[in-house]
Design a protein around this motif. Structure first.
Motif, mmCIF file in Angstrom:
data_model
loop_
_atom_site.group_PDB
_atom_site.id
_atom_site.type_symbol
_atom_site.label_atom_id
_atom_site.label_comp_id
_atom_site.label_asym_id
_atom_site.label_seq_id
_atom_site.Cartn_x
_atom_site.Cartn_y
_atom_site.Cartn_z
ATOM 1 N N MET A 132 0.840 -1.211 0.000
ATOM 2 C CA MET A 132 0.000 0.000 0.000
ATOM 3 C C MET A 132 0.872 1.257 0.000
ATOM 4 O O MET A 132 0.711 2.138 -0.837
ATOM 5 C CB MET A 132 -0.898 -0.014 1.238
ATOM 6 N N ILE A 133 1.825 1.356 0.936
ATOM 7 C CA ILE A 133 2.666 2.549 1.026
ATOM 8 C C ILE A 133 3.597 2.656 -0.186
ATOM 9 O O ILE A 133 3.913 3.759 -0.646
ATOM 10 C CB ILE A 133 3.468 2.574 2.354
ATOM 11 N N PHE A 134 4.005 1.507 -0.761
ATOM 12 C CA PHE A 134 4.863 1.517 -1.951
ATOM 13 C C PHE A 134 4.127 2.159 -3.125
ATOM 14 O O PHE A 134 4.691 2.969 -3.862
ATOM 15 C CB PHE A 134 5.291 0.081 -2.310
ATOM 16 N N LEU A 135 2.833 1.802 -3.303
ATOM 17 C CA LEU A 135 2.025 2.376 -4.380
ATOM 18 C C LEU A 135 1.918 3.900 -4.211
ATOM 19 O O LEU A 135 2.040 4.657 -5.190
ATOM 20 C CB LEU A 135 0.621 1.755 -4.378
ATOM 21 N N GLN A 136 1.693 4.363 -2.977
ATOM 22 C CA GLN A 136 1.568 5.799 -2.714
ATOM 23 C C GLN A 136 2.887 6.530 -2.985
ATOM 24 O O GLN A 136 2.888 7.659 -3.478
ATOM 25 C CB GLN A 136 1.121 6.045 -1.259
ATOM 26 N N LEU A 137 4.015 5.879 -2.695
ATOM 27 C CA LEU A 137 5.322 6.477 -2.978
ATOM 28 C C LEU A 137 5.548 6.617 -4.486
ATOM 29 O O LEU A 137 6.104 7.613 -4.957
ATOM 30 C CB LEU A 137 6.444 5.633 -2.353
ATOM 31 N N VAL A 138 5.087 5.610 -5.250
ATOM 32 C CA VAL A 138 5.178 5.663 -6.720
ATOM 33 C C VAL A 138 4.326 6.815 -7.260
ATOM 34 O O VAL A 138 4.756 7.583 -8.121
ATOM 35 C CB VAL A 138 4.738 4.320 -7.345
ATOM 36 N N LEU A 139 3.093 6.938 -6.715
ATOM 37 C CA LEU A 139 2.196 8.024 -7.130
ATOM 38 C C LEU A 139 2.778 9.384 -6.760
ATOM 39 O O LEU A 139 2.655 10.352 -7.516
ATOM 40 C CB LEU A 139 0.814 7.848 -6.482
ATOM 41 N N LEU A 140 3.418 9.457 -5.594
ATOM 42 C CA LEU A 140 4.050 10.702 -5.145
ATOM 43 C C LEU A 140 5.141 11.127 -6.130
ATOM 44 O O LEU A 140 5.213 12.297 -6.532
ATOM 45 C CB LEU A 140 4.647 10.501 -3.748
ATOM 46 N N ALA A 141 5.964 10.164 -6.536
ATOM 47 C CA ALA A 141 7.033 10.437 -7.501
ATOM 48 C C ALA A 141 6.459 10.871 -8.850
ATOM 49 O O ALA A 141 6.951 11.818 -9.483
ATOM 50 C CB ALA A 141 7.907 9.198 -7.672
ATOM 51 N N ALA A 142 5.383 10.192 -9.280
ATOM 52 C CA ALA A 142 4.724 10.530 -10.551
ATOM 53 C C ALA A 142 4.162 11.953 -10.503
ATOM 54 O O ALA A 142 4.263 12.708 -11.478
ATOM 55 C CB ALA A 142 3.603 9.530 -10.844
ATOM 56 N N GLY A 143 3.587 12.324 -9.349
ATOM 57 C CA GLY A 143 3.047 13.668 -9.177
ATOM 58 C C GLY A 143 4.127 14.732 -9.316
ATOM 59 O O GLY A 143 3.929 15.758 -9.977
ATOM 60 N N PHE A 144 5.297 14.476 -8.720
ATOM 61 C CA PHE A 144 6.410 15.421 -8.817
ATOM 62 C C PHE A 144 6.874 15.595 -10.267
ATOM 63 O O PHE A 144 7.159 16.703 -10.709
ATOM 64 C CB PHE A 144 7.584 14.945 -7.953
ATOM 65 N N VAL A 145 6.953 14.484 -11.007
ATOM 66 C CA VAL A 145 7.373 14.534 -12.418
ATOM 67 C C VAL A 145 6.390 15.379 -13.231
ATOM 68 O O VAL A 145 6.794 16.226 -14.049
ATOM 69 C CB VAL A 145 7.470 13.106 -13.006
ATOM 70 N N MET A 146 5.086 15.175 -12.991
ATOM 71 C CA MET A 146 4.054 15.951 -13.689
ATOM 72 C C MET A 146 4.177 17.437 -13.363
ATOM 73 O O MET A 146 4.060 18.292 -14.252
ATOM 74 C CB MET A 146 2.667 15.444 -13.300
ATOM 75 N N LEU A 147 4.410 17.748 -12.096
ATOM 76 C CA LEU A 147 4.526 19.147 -11.672
ATOM 77 C C LEU A 147 5.710 19.850 -12.333
ATOM 78 O O LEU A 147 5.586 20.980 -12.811
ATOM 79 C CB LEU A 147 4.666 19.223 -10.150
ATOM 80 N N ILE A 148 6.851 19.177 -12.365
ATOM 81 C CA ILE A 148 8.067 19.781 -12.919
ATOM 82 C C ILE A 148 7.913 20.046 -14.413
ATOM 83 O O ILE A 148 8.205 21.138 -14.907
ATOM 84 C CB ILE A 148 9.298 18.887 -12.631
ATOM 85 N N ASN A 149 7.409 19.039 -15.156
ATOM 86 C CA ASN A 149 7.218 19.208 -16.601
ATOM 87 C C ASN A 149 6.118 20.206 -16.919
ATOM 88 O O ASN A 149 6.246 21.028 -17.833
ATOM 89 C CB ASN A 149 6.895 17.848 -17.253
#
Length: 307
Positions: A1-18
């Motif tokens: 569960m927490i691993f999935l949220q960490l992946v989503l967190l990383a994906a969110g950061f990538v979207m924000l930067i681009n």
């Protein structure tokens, strides 16, 4: 569960930067093509675009009766915008400030912050009538920006990309910023819940930081690309937009209870604005030493929240 949220967190950061990269390029390109000063673009298009997450979170919270999130999100975001975002931006590169921002926009931001504290503390609620007052001040601010744009008209510059492509780039960048912020906030909140953190702490820190991420990546990107006016204008404009539009609109939907504990957060938001004004008063730019002071100030505030 927490691993999935960490992946989503990383994906969110990538979207924000681009997304921020495209958004700044598009907005700055439009400004150059139309001869609009960068400061005005920062105070309007960029500020309101990057404040969309705060608006969405706070209005939704008001509809659901979650006042702690609505008020906490705005105060938390405004504190983070100055102490963390401008602090980090100044550590990376010195950020110049316009005279109008020093003499008019920052004092106006401080004034409306004091007004919100007063409205909230007098009756422990921001009523619909007080929402009308905040919206009236927002209209005054928009009129000021209109005259600022007319007065500060610059010569049009040659930009290779067509206007419609620049507009499309700005819109797509803005959408990705908001979407990325949503993904990031949801993931960060889920991680915080798993770790057993309180709702107030989540609202003032994680949700506030999450909804301020667009301002962070946009300001840092703008500063690194030499669009310093967009960086400072974005933050000051966002803070004004958060207080007047976000809380004003939330109060018009339903009266927003203002719990006494938020008075301290409001005072800290005002103190952060005063610190910014002092930092840029003499040199007309925000430099690295002041950026470090701001980051240390937020660290002290964070420790206060942990108590």
């Amino acid at each position: 569960m927490i691993f999935l949220q960490l992946v989503l967190l990383a994906a969110g950061f990538v979207m924000l930067i681009n997304g921020a990269d495209w958004f700044v390029d598009g907005a700055a390109g439009i400004a150059r093509k139309m001869g609009i000063p960068q400061l005005v673009v920062g105070l309007t298009i960029v500020a309101m675009g990057t404040s969309a997450p705060e608006a969405a979170v706070s209005v939704t919270a008001s509809l659901k009766g979650s006042a702690d999130i609505a008020i906490g999100n705005v105060w938390g975001s405004n504190i983070i915008n100055i102490l963390v975002i401008l602090g980090l931006t100044a550590v990376i590169t010195s950020v110049a400030i316009q005279k109008s921002t020093l003499k008019i926009e920052i004092p106006f931001m401080l004034g409306i912050s004091v007004v919100l504290i007063w409205l909230g503390s007098t009756g422990e609620v921001v009523s619909r009538l007080e929402g009308v007052i905040l919206w009236s001040l927002f209209i005054v601010y928009l009129v000021y920006l209109y005259f600022l744009a007319k007065k500060g008209h610059e010569e049009e510059e040659e930009v290779t990309m067509s206007t419609w492509k620049l507009i499309l780039l700005t819109i797509i960048g803005g959408v990705i910023i908001v979407w990325g912020s949503d993904v990031t906030v949801d993931a960060a909140t889920a991680i915080a819940k798993i770790l057993g953190m309180s709702d107030r702490f989540i609202g003032l820190t994680i949700v506030a930081l999450g909804t301020s991420l667009p301002e962070l990546v946009t300001s840092v990107t703008a500063a690194r690309k030499g669009n310093a006016d967009i960086a400072i204008g974005n933050i000051v404009g966002s803070n004004i937009f958060n207080v007047l539009f976000v809380i004003g609109t939330s109060a018009l939907i339903t009266p927003v209870p203002y719990v006494s504990s938020f008075i301290v957060d409001g005072i800290i938001a005002v103190a952060a604005g005063v610190l910014l004004w002092i930092a840029v008063f003499r040199k007309m730019e925000l430099r690295r030493p002041w950026g470090i002071v701001m980051l240390l100030g937020y660290a002290a505030y964070f420790v206060y929240l942990l108590k």
